[in-house]
Design an enzyme around this catalytic site. Sequence first.
Site, PDB file in Angstrom:
ATOM      1  N   CYS A  93       0.831  -1.197   0.000  1.00 54.98           N
ATOM      2  CA  CYS A  93       0.000   0.000   0.000  1.00 54.98           C
ATOM      3  C   CYS A  93       0.862   1.242   0.000  1.00 54.98           C
ATOM      4  O   CYS A  93       1.824   1.337   0.759  1.00 54.98           O
ATOM      5  CB  CYS A  93      -0.922   0.007   1.204  1.00 54.98           C
ATOM      6  SG  CYS A  93      -2.074   1.378   1.198  1.00 54.98           S
ATOM      7  N   PRO A 120      -0.529  -4.526 -26.188  1.00 56.92           N
ATOM      8  CA  PRO A 120      -0.076  -4.653 -27.572  1.00 56.92           C
ATOM      9  C   PRO A 120      -1.025  -3.954 -28.548  1.00 56.92           C
ATOM     10  O   PRO A 120      -2.227  -4.218 -28.568  1.00 56.92           O
ATOM     11  CB  PRO A 120      -0.052  -6.168 -27.795  1.00 56.92           C
ATOM     12  CG  PRO A 120       0.224  -6.729 -26.436  1.00 56.92           C
ATOM     13  CD  PRO A 120      -0.531  -5.835 -25.493  1.00 56.92           C
ATOM     14  N   ARG A 175      -1.993  -0.765 -28.524  1.00 55.84           N
ATOM     15  CA  ARG A 175      -2.815   0.337 -28.034  1.00 55.84           C
ATOM     16  C   ARG A 175      -2.165   1.027 -26.840  1.00 55.84           C
ATOM     17  O   ARG A 175      -1.352   0.444 -26.122  1.00 55.84           O
ATOM     18  CB  ARG A 175      -4.213  -0.144 -27.629  1.00 55.84           C
ATOM     19  CG  ARG A 175      -4.244  -1.072 -26.428  1.00 55.84           C
ATOM     20  CD  ARG A 175      -5.657  -1.241 -25.885  1.00 55.84           C
ATOM     21  NE  ARG A 175      -6.178   0.004 -25.334  1.00 55.84           N
ATOM     22  CZ  ARG A 175      -7.408   0.120 -24.821  1.00 55.84           C
ATOM     23  NH1 ARG A 175      -8.230  -0.910 -24.836  1.00 55.84           N
ATOM     24  NH2 ARG A 175      -7.819   1.271 -24.319  1.00 55.84           N
TER      25      ARG A 175
END
Length: 274
Positions: free
Chosen positions: A118, A258, A260
């Site tokens: 976190c 891949p 985009r």
Amino acid sequence: MSELLSFSAFSNASELPIVRFRKGKQSWHDMDYIIEEMPVAITFNGVAYTVMMCTPNDLEDFAIGFSLSEGIIQHHRDIHNINITSGESGITVDVSVANRCLFNLKQKRRSLAGMTGCGICGEEKLESVCRSLTPLTTNTQFDICHLDGALNQLLLKQKLNQLTGSAHAAVYLDNNGQILAIFEDVGRHIALDKLVGYIHRHHLEGGAVLVTSRASFEMVQKVGVAGVEILFAISSATKMAVELAEKLNVTLLGYCRPGRADVYAHPERIFGKI
């Protein structure tokens, strides 16, 4: 620069017995690799600060990156020594910092328990979450045609995730999309802290960071601390992350898969075609 493969995947996973169920088959007993996760206590000059759940590798880089991300130090040279000790309950990382950093330490108080990886759990005040950082200058550009190659490299180099299916990665890319450093951890913020520490120690400039997670506010803030101008994320971004990226002059891209990519902030550093 030669690439860094920061650790052996097998040293951070344990082989345990499991029972597998698959459609159309009888269940069967098998063995599987499970990622290591353990409490790592961070202390500064002997004073307890927080406990993070993480994969116990590359802890010196983690200590440096965490200290920078928290705003306790301004440069890795502010750290005089890092002492790592293992015990029955976990690992203690004692960071010895310069006296001038003690004021920053007193201003930053955290609870002594952090969730897995976190980035801001345990903060007591909203002001502690939103740090005041100087916007980055623009010196870096990235040809988006290199992104697919970087993603293909990432699939091959995520050894711990290949073994366990449970690790996030943070990688540093040069401006040709070559992976120069990769860190994996059960926590996405911890993987990035380890990378931030490495970036500072090795004075890396002119590249970009790629993370195998969403682009949250804390991830943008850590990249800003590292002085990296471009952040690629496999998943989407949060609104607060986009707003911070705009403010810090960080180029933020999400849904980097891949073929985009989507740019949320400061697209002027990205050119070319996928």
